[in-house]
Design a protein around this motif. Structure first.
Motif, mmCIF file in Angstrom:
data_model
loop_
_atom_site.group_PDB
_atom_site.id
_atom_site.type_symbol
_atom_site.label_atom_id
_atom_site.label_comp_id
_atom_site.label_asym_id
_atom_site.label_seq_id
_atom_site.Cartn_x
_atom_site.Cartn_y
_atom_site.Cartn_z
ATOM 1 N N TRP A 1 8.873 4.376 0.371
ATOM 2 C CA TRP A 1 7.933 4.258 -0.747
ATOM 3 C C TRP A 1 8.219 2.996 -1.555
ATOM 4 O O TRP A 1 7.335 2.171 -1.807
ATOM 5 C CB TRP A 1 8.048 5.520 -1.601
ATOM 6 N N TYR B 1 7.619 -0.452 0.371
ATOM 7 C CA TYR B 1 6.228 -0.879 0.426
ATOM 8 C C TYR B 1 5.746 -1.357 -0.939
ATOM 9 O O TYR B 1 4.965 -2.318 -1.041
ATOM 10 C CB TYR B 1 5.340 0.261 0.923
ATOM 11 N N ALA C 1 1.599 11.050 -2.129
ATOM 12 C CA ALA C 1 0.246 10.690 -1.711
ATOM 13 C C ALA C 1 -0.805 11.380 -2.574
ATOM 14 O O ALA C 1 -1.823 10.777 -2.930
ATOM 15 C CB ALA C 1 0.046 11.056 -0.241
ATOM 16 N N LEU D 1 -0.814 9.748 -6.068
ATOM 17 C CA LEU D 1 -1.338 8.387 -6.068
ATOM 18 C C LEU D 1 -2.770 8.317 -5.535
ATOM 19 O O LEU D 1 -3.358 7.225 -5.474
ATOM 20 C CB LEU D 1 -0.431 7.474 -5.227
ATOM 21 N N ASP E 1 -3.753 8.895 -2.432
ATOM 22 C CA ASP E 1 -3.800 8.337 -1.072
ATOM 23 C C ASP E 1 -3.883 9.411 0.009
ATOM 24 O O ASP E 1 -3.749 9.111 1.198
ATOM 25 C CB ASP E 1 -2.548 7.484 -0.815
ATOM 26 N N VAL F 1 -5.815 11.020 2.154
ATOM 27 C CA VAL F 1 -7.153 10.955 2.728
ATOM 28 C C VAL F 1 -7.087 11.234 4.226
ATOM 29 O O VAL F 1 -6.033 11.130 4.850
ATOM 30 C CB VAL F 1 -7.794 9.565 2.495
#
Length: 249
Positions: A44, A47, A162, A165, A167, A169
């Protein structure tokens, strides 16, 4: 990729652990779960650092910390490598930094190395390094179960992140296929890593594992036809020299 590959590798590791057998104990669960948290935080923060900071600084600094933290921890806990192995460790630290320095600031949108990027870089390097130290502390009679608990904790952490944030999906079909292949490779790599850490000194096994960027660069050259810098070529040669020095000691 991570949201698909982590749960799949968790299932694969669980099947392998059941087949291999082993004693599930408190230390196996604790150290395994903590190692997984360290690895997930490392991914995490790495990135995040790459997205906001200069790659030419973030990548090699992270690589040095990932390799260096277990070496220091191993020395503190009693590892006493021979002279040739110590030379190999020093060469490996230089090699992993050179191989990881694949992109210059001129190749990407320029970013500043801010205090936040610095903390993210140090945090991910230390988190990754500690994940090696923690998984190495798991009892050998636990078999592969520590890897299962490591992947469970990492999967839960990644999923929570995820969701928070935004994310979380549905992935594309091509992404799913690649993630499944990654899960297989990740499973094989984790089993080999645990065997290495349990079968050799932490300071030696961890630094050899940390040389993985050399393999990544080599595959990128062959498979993706990517060009590499002279620094990376020198780093790959040094990586081979480091492996020879450590294994021959």
């Amino acid at each position: 990729m991570v949201l698909v590959s982590y749960p799949m590798s968790m299932l694969m590791l669980a099947v392998l652990a059941a087949l291999v057998g082993g004693h599930i104990s408190g230390p196996a669960v604790l150290w395994g779960a903590l190692s997984g948290i360290g690895a997930a935080l490392g991914v995490w923060w790495f990135y995040a650092a790459l997205a906001t900071g200069p790659i030419s600084i973030v990548s090699p600094l992270t690589a040095i910390l990932v390799a260096g933290v277990p070496v220091v921890a191993g020395m503190v806990m009693g590892d006493r490598p021979g002279l040739l192995a110590l030379i190999g460790i020093a060469v490996a630290l230089v090699a992993v930094a050179m191989v990881s320095r694949g992109v210059t600031d001129e190749d990407v949108t320029p970013h500043r190395f801010t205090k936040t990027v610095g903390w993210l870089t140090v945090g991910c390097g230390v988190a990754f390094g500690l994940s090696f130290v923690l998984i190495a502390r798991t009892p050998t009679d636990a078999g592969l179960w520590p890897l299962v608990f490591a992947r469970i904790s990492a999967t839960l952490l990644v999923m929570v992140a995820a969701v928070l944030l935004g994310d979380f999906v549905k992935p594309e079909p091509r992404t799913v296929k690649l993630a499944l292949l990654i899960a297989v490779l990740d499973t094989v790599a984790n089993v080999a890593m645990l065997a290495a850490l349990h079968g050799a000194m932490l300071s030696l096994a961890s630094v050899l594992i940390s040389l993985y960027p050399a393999a990544t660069v080599g595959l990128a050259m062959v498979v993706l036809k990517e060009r590499v810098t002279r620094w990376q070529v020198v780093g790959m040669v040094l990586a081979l020299a480091a492996v020879a020095a450590i294994t021959l000691d």
